[in-house]
Design a protein around this motif. Structure first.
Motif, PDB file in Angstrom:
ATOM      1  N   ASP A  80       0.945  -1.558   0.046  1.00  0.00           N
ATOM      2  CA  ASP A  80      -0.165   0.041   0.265  1.00  0.00           C
ATOM      3  C   ASP A  80       0.898   1.409   0.099  1.00  0.00           C
ATOM      4  O   ASP A  80       0.099   2.358  -0.500  1.00  0.00           O
ATOM      5  CB  ASP A  80      -0.702  -0.165   1.661  1.00  0.00           C
ATOM      6  CG  ASP A  80      -1.487  -1.270   1.263  1.00  0.00           C
ATOM      7  OD1 ASP A  80      -2.386  -1.167   0.429  1.00  0.00           O
ATOM      8  OD2 ASP A  80      -2.026  -2.067   2.220  1.00  0.00           O
ATOM      9  N   LEU A  81       2.079   1.259   0.390  1.00  0.00           N
ATOM     10  CA  LEU A  81       2.942   2.085   0.296  1.00  0.00           C
ATOM     11  C   LEU A  81       4.189   1.724   0.666  1.00  0.00           C
ATOM     12  O   LEU A  81       5.221   1.178   1.340  1.00  0.00           O
ATOM     13  CB  LEU A  81       2.702   3.338   2.106  1.00  0.00           C
ATOM     14  CG  LEU A  81       3.496   4.340   1.919  1.00  0.00           C
ATOM     15  CD1 LEU A  81       2.808   5.164   1.010  1.00  0.00           C
ATOM     16  CD2 LEU A  81       3.170   4.810   3.443  1.00  0.00           C
ATOM     17  N   VAL A  82       5.202   2.539  -0.131  1.00  0.00           N
ATOM     18  CA  VAL A  82       6.955   1.955   0.041  1.00  0.00           C
ATOM     19  C   VAL A  82       7.778   3.367   0.252  1.00  0.00           C
ATOM     20  O   VAL A  82       7.186   4.407  -0.229  1.00  0.00           O
ATOM     21  CB  VAL A  82       7.377   1.613  -1.270  1.00  0.00           C
ATOM     22  CG1 VAL A  82       8.807   1.942  -1.278  1.00  0.00           C
ATOM     23  CG2 VAL A  82       6.993  -0.006  -2.457  1.00  0.00           C
ATOM     24  N   TRP A  97      14.538   4.409  -7.598  1.00  0.00           N
ATOM     25  CA  TRP A  97      13.189   3.711  -6.995  1.00  0.00           C
ATOM     26  C   TRP A  97      11.645   4.074  -7.710  1.00  0.00           C
ATOM     27  O   TRP A  97      10.833   2.766  -8.301  1.00  0.00           O
ATOM     28  CB  TRP A  97      12.871   4.415  -6.201  1.00  0.00           C
ATOM     29  CG  TRP A  97      13.716   3.873  -4.798  1.00  0.00           C
ATOM     30  CD1 TRP A  97      14.981   4.530  -4.083  1.00  0.00           C
ATOM     31  CD2 TRP A  97      13.482   2.302  -4.564  1.00  0.00           C
ATOM     32  NE1 TRP A  97      15.941   3.427  -3.165  1.00  0.00           N
ATOM     33  CE2 TRP A  97      14.842   2.050  -3.361  1.00  0.00           C
ATOM     34  CE3 TRP A  97      12.827   1.432  -4.754  1.00  0.00           C
ATOM     35  CZ2 TRP A  97      14.571   1.241  -2.788  1.00  0.00           C
ATOM     36  CZ3 TRP A  97      12.876   0.052  -4.261  1.00  0.00           C
ATOM     37  CH2 TRP A  97      13.493  -0.147  -2.865  1.00  0.00           C
ATOM     38  N   THR A  98      11.579   5.741  -8.666  1.00  0.00           N
ATOM     39  CA  THR A  98      10.289   5.624  -9.697  1.00  0.00           C
ATOM     40  C   THR A  98      10.074   4.655 -10.754  1.00  0.00           C
ATOM     41  O   THR A  98       9.845   4.290 -10.927  1.00  0.00           O
ATOM     42  CB  THR A  98      10.682   7.117  -9.323  1.00  0.00           C
ATOM     43  OG1 THR A  98      11.536   7.064 -10.330  1.00  0.00           O
ATOM     44  CG2 THR A  98      10.165   7.944  -8.443  1.00  0.00           C
ATOM     45  N   GLU A  99      11.324   4.352 -11.017  1.00  0.00           N
ATOM     46  CA  GLU A  99      11.594   3.138 -12.441  1.00  0.00           C
ATOM     47  C   GLU A  99      10.954   1.749 -11.914  1.00  0.00           C
ATOM     48  O   GLU A  99      10.667   0.908 -12.031  1.00  0.00           O
ATOM     49  CB  GLU A  99      12.925   3.217 -12.876  1.00  0.00           C
ATOM     50  CG  GLU A  99      13.403   4.572 -13.765  1.00  0.00           C
ATOM     51  CD  GLU A  99      11.860   5.216 -14.419  1.00  0.00           C
ATOM     52  OE1 GLU A  99      11.436   4.303 -15.869  1.00  0.00           O
ATOM     53  OE2 GLU A  99      11.660   6.194 -14.759  1.00  0.00           O
ATOM     54  N   ALA A 100      11.982   1.461 -10.968  1.00  0.00           N
ATOM     55  CA  ALA A 100      11.552   0.241  -9.727  1.00  0.00           C
ATOM     56  C   ALA A 100       9.475  -0.246 -10.256  1.00  0.00           C
ATOM     57  O   ALA A 100       9.301  -1.725  -9.311  1.00  0.00           O
ATOM     58  CB  ALA A 100      13.048   0.412  -8.833  1.00  0.00           C
ATOM     59  N   LEU A 101       9.397   1.077  -9.378  1.00  0.00           N
ATOM     60  CA  LEU A 101       8.152   0.510  -9.083  1.00  0.00           C
ATOM     61  C   LEU A 101       6.835   0.732  -9.583  1.00  0.00           C
ATOM     62  O   LEU A 101       6.095   0.327  -9.461  1.00  0.00           O
ATOM     63  CB  LEU A 101       7.570   2.041  -7.737  1.00  0.00           C
ATOM     64  CG  LEU A 101       8.698   1.552  -5.604  1.00  0.00           C
ATOM     65  CD1 LEU A 101       7.594   3.387  -5.608  1.00  0.00           C
ATOM     66  CD2 LEU A 101       7.409   0.484  -5.625  1.00  0.00           C
ATOM     67  N   ARG A 102       6.972   1.105 -10.510  1.00  0.00           N
ATOM     68  CA  ARG A 102       6.645   0.912 -11.907  1.00  0.00           C
ATOM     69  C   ARG A 102       6.399  -0.646 -12.357  1.00  0.00           C
ATOM     70  O   ARG A 102       4.649  -0.795 -12.708  1.00  0.00           O
ATOM     71  CB  ARG A 102       6.824   1.411 -13.709  1.00  0.00           C
ATOM     72  CG  ARG A 102       6.854   2.622 -13.366  1.00  0.00           C
ATOM     73  CD  ARG A 102       7.173   3.332 -14.730  1.00  0.00           C
ATOM     74  NE  ARG A 102       7.385   4.602 -14.768  1.00  0.00           N
ATOM     75  CZ  ARG A 102       7.937   5.591 -15.156  1.00  0.00           C
ATOM     76  NH1 ARG A 102       9.369   5.128 -16.557  1.00  0.00           N
ATOM     77  NH2 ARG A 102       8.008   7.080 -15.328  1.00  0.00           N
ATOM     78  N   ALA A 103       7.031  -1.412 -11.904  1.00  0.00           N
ATOM     79  CA  ALA A 103       6.727  -2.107 -12.327  1.00  0.00           C
ATOM     80  C   ALA A 103       6.272  -3.636 -11.005  1.00  0.00           C
ATOM     81  O   ALA A 103       6.472  -4.872 -10.819  1.00  0.00           O
ATOM     82  CB  ALA A 103       8.065  -3.624 -12.653  1.00  0.00           C
ATOM     83  N   LEU A 110       5.113   6.054  -3.277  1.00  0.00           N
ATOM     84  CA  LEU A 110       6.077   6.408  -2.814  1.00  0.00           C
ATOM     85  C   LEU A 110       6.102   7.664  -2.243  1.00  0.00           C
ATOM     86  O   LEU A 110       5.878   8.803  -2.249  1.00  0.00           O
ATOM     87  CB  LEU A 110       7.493   6.374  -4.227  1.00  0.00           C
ATOM     88  CG  LEU A 110       8.795   5.939  -3.654  1.00  0.00           C
ATOM     89  CD1 LEU A 110       9.171   4.657  -3.027  1.00  0.00           C
ATOM     90  CD2 LEU A 110       9.519   6.816  -5.121  1.00  0.00           C
ATOM     91  N   VAL A 111       6.945   7.339  -0.655  1.00  0.00           N
ATOM     92  CA  VAL A 111       7.172   8.811   0.047  1.00  0.00           C
ATOM     93  C   VAL A 111       8.802   8.694   0.126  1.00  0.00           C
ATOM     94  O   VAL A 111       9.296   7.134   0.589  1.00  0.00           O
ATOM     95  CB  VAL A 111       6.670   8.745   1.701  1.00  0.00           C
ATOM     96  CG1 VAL A 111       7.075   9.389   2.021  1.00  0.00           C
ATOM     97  CG2 VAL A 111       4.928   8.214   1.110  1.00  0.00           C
ATOM     98  N   ALA A 112       9.694   9.105   0.113  1.00  0.00           N
ATOM     99  CA  ALA A 112      10.679   9.642   0.286  1.00  0.00           C
ATOM    100  C   ALA A 112      10.906  10.304   1.723  1.00  0.00           C
ATOM    101  O   ALA A 112       9.872  11.363   2.232  1.00  0.00           O
ATOM    102  CB  ALA A 112      11.273  10.191  -0.690  1.00  0.00           C
ATOM    103  N   MET A 113      12.190   9.825   2.613  1.00  0.00           N
ATOM    104  CA  MET A 113      13.424  10.189   3.632  1.00  0.00           C
ATOM    105  C   MET A 113      14.229  10.595   3.048  1.00  0.00           C
ATOM    106  O   MET A 113      14.620  10.331   2.613  1.00  0.00           O
ATOM    107  CB  MET A 113      12.848   9.311   4.768  1.00  0.00           C
ATOM    108  CG  MET A 113      11.356   8.290   4.856  1.00  0.00           C
ATOM    109  SD  MET A 113      10.968   7.213   6.469  1.00  0.00           S
ATOM    110  CE  MET A 113      12.472   6.030   5.163  1.00  0.00           C
ATOM    111  N   VAL A 114      14.463  11.758   3.616  1.00  0.00           N
ATOM    112  CA  VAL A 114      15.847  12.241   2.962  1.00  0.00           C
ATOM    113  C   VAL A 114      16.300  13.492   4.105  1.00  0.00           C
ATOM    114  O   VAL A 114      15.251  13.923   5.354  1.00  0.00           O
ATOM    115  CB  VAL A 114      16.129  12.727   2.018  1.00  0.00           C
ATOM    116  CG1 VAL A 114      14.943  14.068   1.786  1.00  0.00           C
ATOM    117  CG2 VAL A 114      16.960  13.696   1.537  1.00  0.00           C
TER     118      VAL A 114
END
Length: 146
Positions: A80-82, A97-103, A110-114
């Motif tokens: 439900d969330l990455v 990551w955005t490319e990997a999540l397409r598949a 996707l939520v990024a933490m930085v």
């Protein structure tokens, strides 16, 4: 003329303020995958905090500390969330990551933490449809199941 210090910029900069509401499929429980590099202390702490919070909320949460493990978990079922902890090269990592999540099954949000969000990261996140960016350390009170 003097510019703002990085500390001043960080205090004013909240790319996506407010609470992040997490929704699951109607008939299934909420599943979260949190990923980050074990070599980055702030990311490791965030992963531990997310796992602790999820357990308290009754949410299924798994973590992965490397890309191989994350890809394996992504392909194993619905998420439900990455949440991803970005390291030294956040824009490049976000792109990967955005490319990997397409598949991935159902293309989970996707939520990024930085630690230090930059304008280039925010711009890239917006272009790639990233749901949110959160500054580290993560505040679990900003995560709320729907």
């Amino acid at each position: 003329m003097t510019g703002a210090s990085s500390q001043d910029v960080r205090r004013r900069f909240t790319p996506f303020p407010g609470t992040l509401t997490i929704q699951s499929a109607p008939s299934e429980g909420l599943r979260i995958l949190a990923v980050g590099s074990p070599g980055d202390n702030s990311v490791s702490a965030a992963l531990q905090e997310i796992k602790r919070w999820a357990q308290m909320e009754g949410i299924e949460a798994e973590t992965a500390s490397d890309l191989t493990g994350a890809v394996r978990k992504l392909s194993s079922g619905r998420w439900d969330l990455v949440l991803i902890g970005l390291g030294e090269h956040p824009v490049e990592e976000l792109t990967w990551w955005t490319e990997a999540l397409r598949a991935a099954n159902g293309a989970p949000p996707l939520v990024a933490m930085v630690e230090w969000p930059s304008m280039s990261l925010v711009n890239e996140a917006e272009k790639r449809g990233v749901r949110d960016i959160r500054s580290l350390p993560i505040r679990t009170q900003d995560l709320k199941p729907a």
